[in-house]
Design a protein around this motif. Structure first.
Motif, PDB file in Angstrom:
ATOM      1  N   UNK A  82       0.818  -1.212   0.000  1.00  0.00           N
ATOM      2  CA  UNK A  82       0.000   0.000   0.000  1.00  0.00           C
ATOM      3  C   UNK A  82       0.847   1.255   0.000  1.00  0.00           C
ATOM      4  N   UNK A  83       1.949   1.230   0.740  1.00  0.00           N
ATOM      5  CA  UNK A  83       2.851   2.389   0.779  1.00  0.00           C
ATOM      6  C   UNK A  83       3.497   2.596  -0.580  1.00  0.00           C
ATOM      7  N   UNK A  84       3.975   1.511  -1.188  1.00  0.00           N
ATOM      8  CA  UNK A  84       4.540   1.624  -2.536  1.00  0.00           C
ATOM      9  C   UNK A  84       3.473   2.079  -3.533  1.00  0.00           C
ATOM     10  N   UNK A  85       2.271   1.552  -3.380  1.00  0.00           N
ATOM     11  CA  UNK A  85       1.173   1.975  -4.253  1.00  0.00           C
ATOM     12  C   UNK A  85       0.870   3.456  -4.100  1.00  0.00           C
ATOM     13  N   UNK A  86       0.922   3.946  -2.865  1.00  0.00           N
ATOM     14  CA  UNK A  86       0.704   5.375  -2.622  1.00  0.00           C
ATOM     15  C   UNK A  86       1.756   6.210  -3.328  1.00  0.00           C
ATOM     16  N   UNK A  87       3.022   5.833  -3.177  1.00  0.00           N
ATOM     17  CA  UNK A  87       4.111   6.592  -3.805  1.00  0.00           C
ATOM     18  C   UNK A  87       4.030   6.550  -5.326  1.00  0.00           C
ATOM     19  N   UNK A  88       3.769   5.374  -5.872  1.00  0.00           N
ATOM     20  CA  UNK A  88       3.638   5.254  -7.333  1.00  0.00           C
ATOM     21  C   UNK A  88       2.414   6.026  -7.809  1.00  0.00           C
ATOM     22  N   UNK A  89       1.313   5.908  -7.070  1.00  0.00           N
ATOM     23  CA  UNK A  89       0.100   6.636  -7.432  1.00  0.00           C
ATOM     24  C   UNK A  89       0.293   8.143  -7.370  1.00  0.00           C
ATOM     25  N   UNK A  90       1.095   8.622  -6.419  1.00  0.00           N
ATOM     26  CA  UNK A  90       1.378  10.049  -6.325  1.00  0.00           C
ATOM     27  C   UNK A  90       2.130  10.533  -7.555  1.00  0.00           C
ATOM     28  N   UNK A  91       3.125   9.785  -7.975  1.00  0.00           N
ATOM     29  CA  UNK A  91       3.892  10.159  -9.168  1.00  0.00           C
ATOM     30  C   UNK A  91       3.005  10.104 -10.408  1.00  0.00           C
ATOM     31  N   UNK A  92       2.234   9.039 -10.554  1.00  0.00           N
ATOM     32  CA  UNK A  92       1.318   8.925 -11.701  1.00  0.00           C
ATOM     33  C   UNK A  92       0.279  10.039 -11.660  1.00  0.00           C
ATOM     34  N   UNK A  93      -0.231  10.332 -10.467  1.00  0.00           N
ATOM     35  CA  UNK A  93      -1.230  11.384 -10.325  1.00  0.00           C
ATOM     36  C   UNK A  93      -0.699  12.758 -10.699  1.00  0.00           C
ATOM     37  N   UNK A  94       0.567  13.007 -10.392  1.00  0.00           N
ATOM     38  CA  UNK A  94       1.186  14.284 -10.760  1.00  0.00           C
ATOM     39  C   UNK A  94       1.366  14.363 -12.267  1.00  0.00           C
ATOM     40  N   UNK A  95       1.772  13.263 -12.881  1.00  0.00           N
ATOM     41  CA  UNK A  95       2.071  13.264 -14.312  1.00  0.00           C
ATOM     42  C   UNK A  95       0.843  13.073 -15.198  1.00  0.00           C
TER      43      UNK A  95
END
Length: 166
Positions: A82-95
């Motif tokens: 979930x933590x990795x998903x949050x970080x990846x989702x944050x980057x994807x969400x920004x881009x």
């Protein structure tokens, strides 16, 4: 020239306050640039202490912007997935060019990460994703609060130097 620098600094302050909620715009860093532009005006005496302290705070909070949503996920029972998903989702969400991507990305990332970890426990995945959302909202609030403080510093400096500036 001083008035132009003050005007540009004030515009940076407004952009910073808006950016604390709208992830497309820079938040606290824009406010710090506004302070820097104000201190570049010849009528304002340089105060390297204020610039240094506000710069350090800006760097620290900018780093926390990426850590807080992941910590929220963990606090609400999320796994490392979930933590990795949050970080990846944050980057994807920004881009990603979608509205509210920076909010949806970490939430969806945490949810997907938890589903990958345990596909049968949707309730736990939703709870971890909610933690990510709360972490993002807390981070936005901290940014907004500091942007308002930086604006207060900006206005105070102008007020103290009003005879020299106008």
């Amino acid at each position: 020239m001083d008035l132009l620098l003050i005007l540009l600094g004030f515009i940076c302050m407004i952009i910073g306050i808006l950016g604390s909620f709208l992830p497309i715009l820079p938040g606290l860093s824009s406010c710090w640039i506004g302070l820097l532009l104000l201190y570049l005006a010849k009528a304002v005496e340089n105060n390297y202490w204020i610039l240094s302290i506000t710069f350090i705070i800006m760097i620290f909070v900018t780093i926390l912007d990426y850590i807080i949503p992941a910590k929220g996920t963990k606090r609400f029972g999320g796994s490392s997935y979930g933590i990795w998903g949050t970080n990846i989702g944050l980057i994807v969400g920004i881009l990603a060019p979608i509205p509210l991507g920076v909010i949806i990305g970490p939430f969806a990332g945490a949810f997907i990460g938890e589903i990958i970890y345990d596909s049968k426990n949707h309730k736990r995945a939703l709870k971890a994703a909610t933690g990510s959302l709360i972490g993002f909202l807390a981070s936005s609030f901290i940014n907004f609060l500091l942007c308002v403080i930086y604006l207060g510093i900006f206005i105070n400096i102008i007020w103290q130097n009003r005879e020299l500036l106008f």
